[in-house]
Motif scaffolding. Structure first.
Motif, mmCIF file in Angstrom:
data_model
loop_
_atom_site.group_PDB
_atom_site.id
_atom_site.type_symbol
_atom_site.label_atom_id
_atom_site.label_comp_id
_atom_site.label_asym_id
_atom_site.label_seq_id
_atom_site.Cartn_x
_atom_site.Cartn_y
_atom_site.Cartn_z
ATOM 1 N N ILE A 147 -8.358 0.539 -5.078
ATOM 2 C CA ILE A 147 -7.480 -0.438 -5.642
ATOM 3 C C ILE A 147 -8.073 -1.571 -6.136
ATOM 4 O O ILE A 147 -8.906 -2.479 -5.705
ATOM 5 C CB ILE A 147 -6.282 -0.845 -4.245
ATOM 6 N N VAL A 148 -7.799 -1.685 -7.502
ATOM 7 C CA VAL A 148 -8.422 -2.778 -8.278
ATOM 8 C C VAL A 148 -7.636 -3.512 -8.943
ATOM 9 O O VAL A 148 -6.454 -2.945 -9.594
ATOM 10 C CB VAL A 148 -9.775 -2.137 -9.149
ATOM 11 N N THR A 149 -7.430 -4.738 -9.299
ATOM 12 C CA THR A 149 -6.665 -5.622 -10.023
ATOM 13 C C THR A 149 -7.114 -5.644 -11.581
ATOM 14 O O THR A 149 -8.260 -5.386 -11.854
ATOM 15 C CB THR A 149 -6.409 -6.992 -9.487
ATOM 16 N N LYS A 150 -5.980 -5.863 -12.316
ATOM 17 C CA LYS A 150 -6.285 -5.792 -13.729
ATOM 18 C C LYS A 150 -7.388 -6.775 -14.066
ATOM 19 O O LYS A 150 -8.400 -6.483 -14.794
ATOM 20 C CB LYS A 150 -5.015 -6.203 -14.396
ATOM 21 N N GLU A 151 -7.453 -8.034 -13.657
ATOM 22 C CA GLU A 151 -8.285 -9.010 -13.730
ATOM 23 C C GLU A 151 -9.651 -8.510 -13.069
ATOM 24 O O GLU A 151 -10.795 -9.013 -14.090
ATOM 25 C CB GLU A 151 -7.959 -10.337 -12.962
ATOM 26 N N LEU B 174 0.608 -1.159 -0.003
ATOM 27 C CA LEU B 174 -0.112 0.112 0.170
ATOM 28 C C LEU B 174 0.962 1.242 0.056
ATOM 29 O O LEU B 174 0.405 2.188 -0.624
ATOM 30 C CB LEU B 174 -0.894 -0.094 1.104
ATOM 31 N N ALA B 175 1.930 1.044 0.741
ATOM 32 C CA ALA B 175 2.834 2.422 0.681
ATOM 33 C C ALA B 175 3.580 2.501 -0.649
ATOM 34 O O ALA B 175 3.803 3.923 -1.297
ATOM 35 C CB ALA B 175 3.894 2.179 1.796
ATOM 36 N N ASN B 176 3.942 1.541 -1.273
ATOM 37 C CA ASN B 176 4.520 1.409 -2.354
ATOM 38 C C ASN B 176 3.756 2.134 -3.471
ATOM 39 O O ASN B 176 3.890 2.775 -4.460
ATOM 40 C CB ASN B 176 5.058 0.046 -3.120
ATOM 41 N N ALA C 152 -8.564 2.552 2.190
ATOM 42 C CA ALA C 152 -8.414 2.192 0.813
ATOM 43 C C ALA C 152 -9.334 0.801 0.855
ATOM 44 O O ALA C 152 -9.434 -0.027 1.649
ATOM 45 C CB ALA C 152 -6.934 1.498 0.718
ATOM 46 N N LEU C 153 -9.954 0.758 -0.491
ATOM 47 C CA LEU C 153 -10.677 -0.304 -0.880
ATOM 48 C C LEU C 153 -10.082 -1.297 -1.865
ATOM 49 O O LEU C 153 -9.697 -0.780 -2.918
ATOM 50 C CB LEU C 153 -12.176 -0.123 -1.221
ATOM 51 N N ILE C 154 -9.743 -2.472 -1.454
ATOM 52 C CA ILE C 154 -9.188 -3.266 -2.469
ATOM 53 C C ILE C 154 -10.052 -4.394 -2.902
ATOM 54 O O ILE C 154 -10.799 -5.103 -2.280
ATOM 55 C CB ILE C 154 -8.179 -4.413 -1.880
#
Length: 207
Positions: free
Chosen positions: A193-197, A143-145, A152-154
């Motif tokens: 925050i969302v992944t490509k998939e 998250l820091a990176n 944050a919502l993942i």
């Protein structure tokens, strides 16, 4: 179509991804968002509050004091709401606050908040998010990176217990699946925050 730079877990660029305007590029509809958030919060209410009316409190029966000569107002029962220990006027009773919102309104609200996240630069797309084991420190480092805010919502495409458990003990961080994310959670968290998939699945489901 809007193009967003993808990041890896180290916070480095990992290519770009196109976001479809039909989902991530519409003009946000504030009325739809308000209606859906109001509905969500109403449906979370337990509705277990309860108080006694004058017919349910203990007491009553005989007249508490004589009609005249006491210097007080006339009173016929100790259960009257104006008396100490009396009943409650229009006492709340257990009830359900649930009600439905049209599916079209829900869909419009979701597209509105997703579009708003893109417009405000609060969406972070990861090429992938994988953990070998549940490690809170690793999730904090990730998250820091990527420069995520405290709240944050993942969102992932499929359930990953390692990711869920890694984020579970971090204050302000919440995880969700594409099928379980909701409008309230999206606007209640600064970073989305969302992944490509997951992006591909969102565009497949909500297009």
């Amino acid at each position: 179509m809007a193009k967003v730079t993808m990041l890896n877990m180290e916070g480095k660029e990992a290519g770009t991804i196109e976001l479809k305007d039909e989902i991530f590029g519409i003009e946000p509809n504030a009325n739809a968002v308000h209606a859906v958030v109001k509905n969500y919060l109403a449906n979370q209410r337990q509705g277990t509050q309860s108080a006694k009316t004058r017919g349910e409190v203990r007491g009553g029966g005989r007249k508490p004091f004589r009609q005249k000569g006491t210097g007080r107002h006339r009173q016929g029962s100790s259960t009257d709401p104006s008396q100490i220990g009396g009943g409650i006027v229009f006492a709340p009773k257990p009830r359900s606050y649930n009600y439905a919102v049209p599916k079209k309104v829900k869909r419009l609200a979701l597209k509105s908040v997703l579009s708003a996240k893109v417009q405000d630069g609060e969406i972070i797309v990861l090429d992938e998010l994988k953990m070998d084991a549940p490690r809170t420190k690793e999730m904090v480092k990730t998250l820091a990176n990527i420069g995520a805010e405290k709240k944050a919502l993942i969102v992932t495409a499929a359930k990953d217990d390692n990711v869920v458990r890694s984020a579970a003990n971090i204050p302000g961080v919440r995880t969700a699946l594409v099928g379980t994310m909701n409008v309230y959670d999206i606007i209640n968290h600064t970073s989305f925050i969302v992944t490509k998939e997951a992006v591909e699945k969102i565009q497949e489901v909500y297009l």
